[in-house]
Enzyme design. Structure first.
Site, short mmCIF file in Angstrom:
data_model
loop_
_atom_site.label_atom_id
_atom_site.label_comp_id
_atom_site.label_asym_id
_atom_site.label_seq_id
_atom_site.Cartn_x
_atom_site.Cartn_y
_atom_site.Cartn_z
N LYS A 200 13.78 -6.31 -6.84
CA LYS A 200 12.34 -6.23 -6.80
C LYS A 200 11.39 -7.09 -7.82
CE LYS A 200 11.96 -2.94 -10.76
NZ LYS A 200 12.42 -3.84 -11.75
N THR A 234 8.96 2.65 -10.50
CA THR A 234 10.24 1.96 -9.99
C THR A 234 11.11 2.91 -9.30
OG1 THR A 234 10.07 0.41 -11.78
CG2 THR A 234 12.16 0.57 -10.83
#
Length: 320
Positions: A200, A234
């Site tokens: 990410k 997240t």
């Protein structure tokens, strides 16, 4: 071990961050919690009174520096000063969650290293040892010039998932970023499972953008592991990405459930089946949701206190 710990020189005190956990730890050790009062003047100044003699005693203070972080940090510093002035022989800080640990280096110009500042403050106040759990960055141990026992939450989380009796070939442990791979590998070794990594990019603090998944998650039961879940951005994006990549079920786990801001709402609305956390941070009743599973770190911390007090090795606690 009997319910009554025989050495009267071992004293355990709690401040305001997590009294429930402190009571559990005291029960594990076999002592009564020490008597002290923490109050505030009308302007917010903290006043602490230790209401029993601790001269020549080995004192253990249980306090997570969680929300409100600065208030809990000041309580801890003032308590250490009070203990030092009351002639405690040793002042051992049991900090299940060490706040400011995410500020462990200079990521940009003119940034502070607050994790080091906190270590300096605790030492200067008079702490002689720290017992803590899953520091965000293990190198924070090196910020202290006093002994620090750094315990792990992975064995507790692994034990829970082993109890679910998943078929071994069905599970995969997922790290939500590259930084958490070591932790994911430790859990994967205990569950005898492969790992996957979520690649990410984070455009700014507390905003995560999931890019792609490294590893096979198709048809698998995915167990995401992290040290801290804060706003849950997240972890919920990761869960969504895993389901989109063909995962059958997604579980999320962490040691420190900070769960600030929109975290609870995000987890409720996410495909996460269960959020497995420890009680290193006290979660108010109104924020406890059905998906939340809380595991206790009291047996681990209680055993660590006994071992430190009796000059035994703490390292066997990494294998429980």
């Amino acid at each position: 071990m009997s319910n009554q710990y025989l050495d009267p020189n071992l004293k355990i005190f709690t401040l305001n961050s997590n009294p429930k956990l402190a009571e559990e730890i005291a029960r594990v050790v076999g002592v009564e919690l020490g008597k002290c009062s923490v109050s505030q003047f009308s302007d917010g100044e903290i006043q602490i009174n230790i209401e029993e003699s601790i001269r020549g005693c080995d004192v253990y203070v249980i306090q997570s520096t969680s929300d409100p972080v600065n208030e809990h940090m000041m309580e801890l510093l003032i308590m250490v000063d009070a203990l030092k002035r009351a002639s405690a022989r040793t002042i051992n800080l049991v900090i299940p969650y060490y706040g400011y640990a995410r500020q462990d280096r200079k990521a940009r110009a003119r940034e502070p290293i607050t994790a080091k500042l906190v270590a300096n403050l605790l030492e200067t106040a008079g702490a002689t040892r720290v017992i803590t759990l899953d520091l965000h960055a293990p190198q924070i141990q090196g910020f202290f010039d006093i002994p620090i026992d750094h315990l792990m939450g992975v064995p507790i989380i692994a034990k829970y998932f082993k109890g679910k009796k998943f078929r071994q070939e069905d599970i995969v442990v997922v790290s939500p970023d590259h930084g958490g791979v070591t932790r994911a590998r430790k859990l994967a070794e205990r569950l005898k499972a492969p790992i996957a990594i979520i690649d990410k990019r984070r455009p700014r603090p507390n905003v995560a953008e999931v890019m792609n998944i490294v590893g096979n998650v198709d048809g698998k039961i995915c167990i995401i592991i992290d040290d801290i879940i804060d706003t849950a951005g997240t972890i919920t994006l990761a869960a969504k990405a895993l389901i989109e990549s063909g995962a059958k079920e997604v579980y999320a786990s962490c040691t420190h459930p900070v769960l600030s801001g929109p975290a609870i709402e995000r987890i409720n609305n996410s495909p996460i089946k269960e959020l497995v956390v420890t009680n290193s941070i006290n979660i108010p009743e109104e924020r406890k949701i059905e998906k939340l599973v809380e595991l206790s770190v009291a047996p681990l911390l209680g055993e660590a206190i006994i071992r430190v007090h009796e000059d035994q090795s703490v390292s066997p606690l990494f294998d429980i």
